[in-house]
Design an enzyme around this catalytic site. Structure first.
Site, PDB file in Angstrom:
ATOM      1  N   ASP A  90      -6.090   5.384   9.685  1.00 53.15           N
ATOM      2  CA  ASP A  90      -7.587   5.612   8.950  1.00 53.15           C
ATOM      3  C   ASP A  90      -8.079   4.234   8.479  1.00 53.15           C
ATOM      4  O   ASP A  90      -9.249   4.096   8.294  1.00 53.15           O
ATOM      5  CB  ASP A  90      -7.439   6.681   8.099  1.00 53.15           C
ATOM      6  N   HIS A 115       0.996  -1.109  -0.083  1.00 50.45           N
ATOM      7  CA  HIS A 115       0.169  -0.032   0.148  1.00 50.45           C
ATOM      8  C   HIS A 115       0.931   1.303  -0.249  1.00 50.45           C
ATOM      9  O   HIS A 115       0.343   2.222   0.207  1.00 50.45           O
ATOM     10  CB  HIS A 115      -0.940   0.025   1.268  1.00 50.45           C
ATOM     11  N   GLU A 163      -9.636  14.749  13.641  1.00 49.50           N
ATOM     12  CA  GLU A 163      -8.931  15.108  12.505  1.00 49.50           C
ATOM     13  C   GLU A 163      -9.274  16.323  11.875  1.00 49.50           C
ATOM     14  O   GLU A 163     -10.144  16.842  12.498  1.00 49.50           O
ATOM     15  CB  GLU A 163      -9.101  13.787  11.614  1.00 49.50           C
TER      16      GLU A 163
END
Ligand code: FAD
Length: 544
Positions: free
Chosen positions: A187, A115, A303
């Protein structure tokens, strides 16, 4: 063979997409026989590889293709082989065989879930260790939970011993079976434990609990010499600190002991909107100043993000705002010159705290300067909250939009520079170029929650912001986003902002020296100590 010959002639560092396609085509032609089936090329002749290892090396086209791509889909490097370990011992043997090589050792890249966005888990002509395959080979489920440790007073509570190849989603589900969970997350949870700990692992919990690297008690690491070493802040501490945030340079993370706490059941999740950036950041900073780990009045998550057009009101990462309010929010964005700031916060609760959570949130929101009438709330389960990005991913996968290029740029910005960043980047560069249609995250963290002995490089101020430009693009226009990323970095550099890249992508050693700043000396020393033949993680391009 053909490929390696071609690459030697070209001497390419990484391949533009169309060159990559051509290379793949050559590979396919040379590996698909008359039967139309994938064929395996003859066994690789890597020096000093023993039989046990060579059986686990694969170089069929499908396997090589997978290892030559990542989420970024911009850099493509073809390895010579992909290793499918079935134990930590296999990884030890592979690294040892390279380290002991009488000729030039082969490079080894560990691929967590791939990723990364710039080929960080790849190696051209070397061996990729496929941790996803390792996951399927694990005999136990890769997560072992232990309650209160009597032997070790520093670990007061619970912990999980987790394989470095495991996904955080699996850690969550397994620990929840015991009513426990880690405290610091990313996240998105379909990332590997070893992959995020090689960077830092940040999210809305970091201001209070620190990044994921601050919540590790102990690790088993296979160094670049092929030694399997148990390390912690008190035992082999240099290796421990080197590996955390170490971009895979010092060893392969095989096992991690992660701090656990009793898991909450539910989450109150709030978003409020601002038109004024200064008010938005002032409120964020005020909220993260309440950050004691045991302080019940503190938020559990904070956030923030930019809303710049109607698509960002309901983006793939979360559709939060009620459909009925979308046009109202879109008008607000238009009214404020095409940009509105969204502060996002959450507080966990369970049966005991159900009565008080609303009052606590109300108290925290008192005096905040968000626009009246733009206050939204959700009440969701803990798992739904932590796994909030997954449904969007599955939707994009169905639409074939997950595997597009992702020219991301993630930065850490000192608090003293964030207003300049807003005016120079959000309101100028981004506004003028008008191509940013994805997610832009903006939220602050406390430096005190990070451990400076670890390799991760962060700004030298008590509070710093993370800004993430999480772009998705087409195959024909990712360079436009890259150009924007470069312009942002040049702007920061010209303004003397001392920003750091998170998930860094630097091309020259000079840039890496600047990135690590005062840590460069020890980073280099540790590399020479733990991976002296420069075998590990070549895709980061630090010692290439
Ligand atoms: P890979 O990309 O496979 O590897 C990353 C690096 O670590 C490589 O250099 C690799 O060689 C090395 N490595 C991998 N495993 C090991 C190991 N066991 N031992 C030693 N080295 C190893 N990051 C955040 O911090 N917060 C977020 O909220 C966040 N959200 C994301 C959302 C999405 C959709 C995506 C795609 C990424 C997100 N990331 C986030 C970034 C993520 O942390 C990085 O991509 C990270 O590299 C982890 O991905 P991975 O497990 O696939 O590792």
């Amino acid at each position: 063979m053909l490929i390696h010959l071609y690459l030697q002639i070209k001497g390419a560092e990484n391949y533009p997409f169309y060159t990559y396609l051509t290379l793949l085509l050559i590979t396919m032609i040379s590996t698909v026989g008359k039967t139309g089936q994938w064929k395996t090329l003859p066994p690789l002749e890597l020096p000093t590889v023993n039989n046990n290892i060579s059986q686990k090396l694969h170089n069929d086209c499908e396997t090589i293709t997978l290892a030559s791509r990542d989420y970024g889909n911009i850099v493509h490097e073809l390895p010579a082989a992909v290793f499918h370990p079935s134990s930590t011992h296999d990884i030890v043997s592979l690294i040892k065989s390279s380290y002991d090589s009488p000729v030039v050792p082969y490079r080894i890249a560990v691929r967590g879930q791939g990723h990364s966005t710039r080929g960080q888990a790849m190696t051209r002509g070397g061996v990729v260790v496929d941790m996803a395959k390792f996951r399927t080979q694990r005999r136990n489920n890769g997560v072992v939970i232990t309650s209160v440790s009597d032997e070790d007073p520093l670990i007061n509570g619970y912990y999980a011993d987790v394989g470095g190849e495991q996904l955080w989603i699996h850690v969550l589900h397994t620990t929840l079976e015991h009513g426990l969970a880690p405290v610091s997350w990313t996240d998105y949870l379909y990332l590997t434990v070893g992959g995020t700990l090689s960077n830092a692992g940040i999210s809305g919990q970091s201001f209070r609990y620190g990044p994921q690297i601050s919540n590790v008690h102990e690790m088993d690491v296979v160094t670049g010499k092929g030694d399997l070493v148990t390390c912690s802040s008190r035992k082999n501490s240099e290796l421990f600190h080197a590996v955390l945030g170490g971009l895979g340079q010092f060893g392969v993370i095989a096992r991690v002991r992660i701090a656990l706490e009793p898991a909450p059941k539910r989450v109150k999740w709030v978003r409020v909107l601002y038109s004024d950036f200064s008010a938005f950041t002032k409120d964020q900073e005020r909220l993260i100043s309440i950050n004691g780990r045991k302080q019940s009045s503190a938020l559990d998550f904070l956030e923030g993000m930019l809303l710049m057009h109607k698509d960002s009101i309901s983006n793939w990462r979360s559709s939060f705002f009620p459909q009925s309010d979308h046009s109202k929010i879109a008008s607000l964005i238009t009214k404020h010159g095409g940009i509105v700031y969204c502060l996002e916060l959450a507080k966990y609760y369970d049966d005991q705290s159900q009565e008080t959570v609303d009052k606590e949130i109300q108290f925290l929101l008192q005096g905040l300067a968000y626009i009246p009438g733009f206050h939204y709330e959700k009440n969701v389960s803990y798992v739904e909250f932590l796994n909030r990005v997954r449904s969007g991913e599955l939707r994009l996968q169905q639409q074939g939009l997950w595997d597009v290029p992702h020219p991301w740029l993630n930065l850490f910005i000192p608090k003293s520079q964030i207003l300049n960043f807003d005016s120079g980047v959000f309101k100028d560069i981004i506004h003028k170029r008008n191509i940013t249609n994805g997610i832009v995250l903006v939220y602050p963290m406390n430096r005190s929650k990070w451990d400076d002995r670890m390799s991760a490089s962060i700004p030298d101020e008590d509070v710093f912001y993370t800004v993430g430009f999480l772009h998705s693009s087409g195959f024909d226009n990712w360079e436009e986003y890259d150009a924007q990323n470069r312009e942002i970095l040049e702007f920061c550099s010209a303004a003397g902002m001392k920003v750091k890249q998170y998930l860094p992508n630097h091309r020259t050693q000079e840039d890496w020296k600047t990135h690590f700043g005062t840590k460069w000396g020890s980073f280099l020393e540790r590399k020479l100590k733990f991976d002296p033949r420069m075998i590990l993680s070549p895709g980061q391009k630090i010692f290439a």
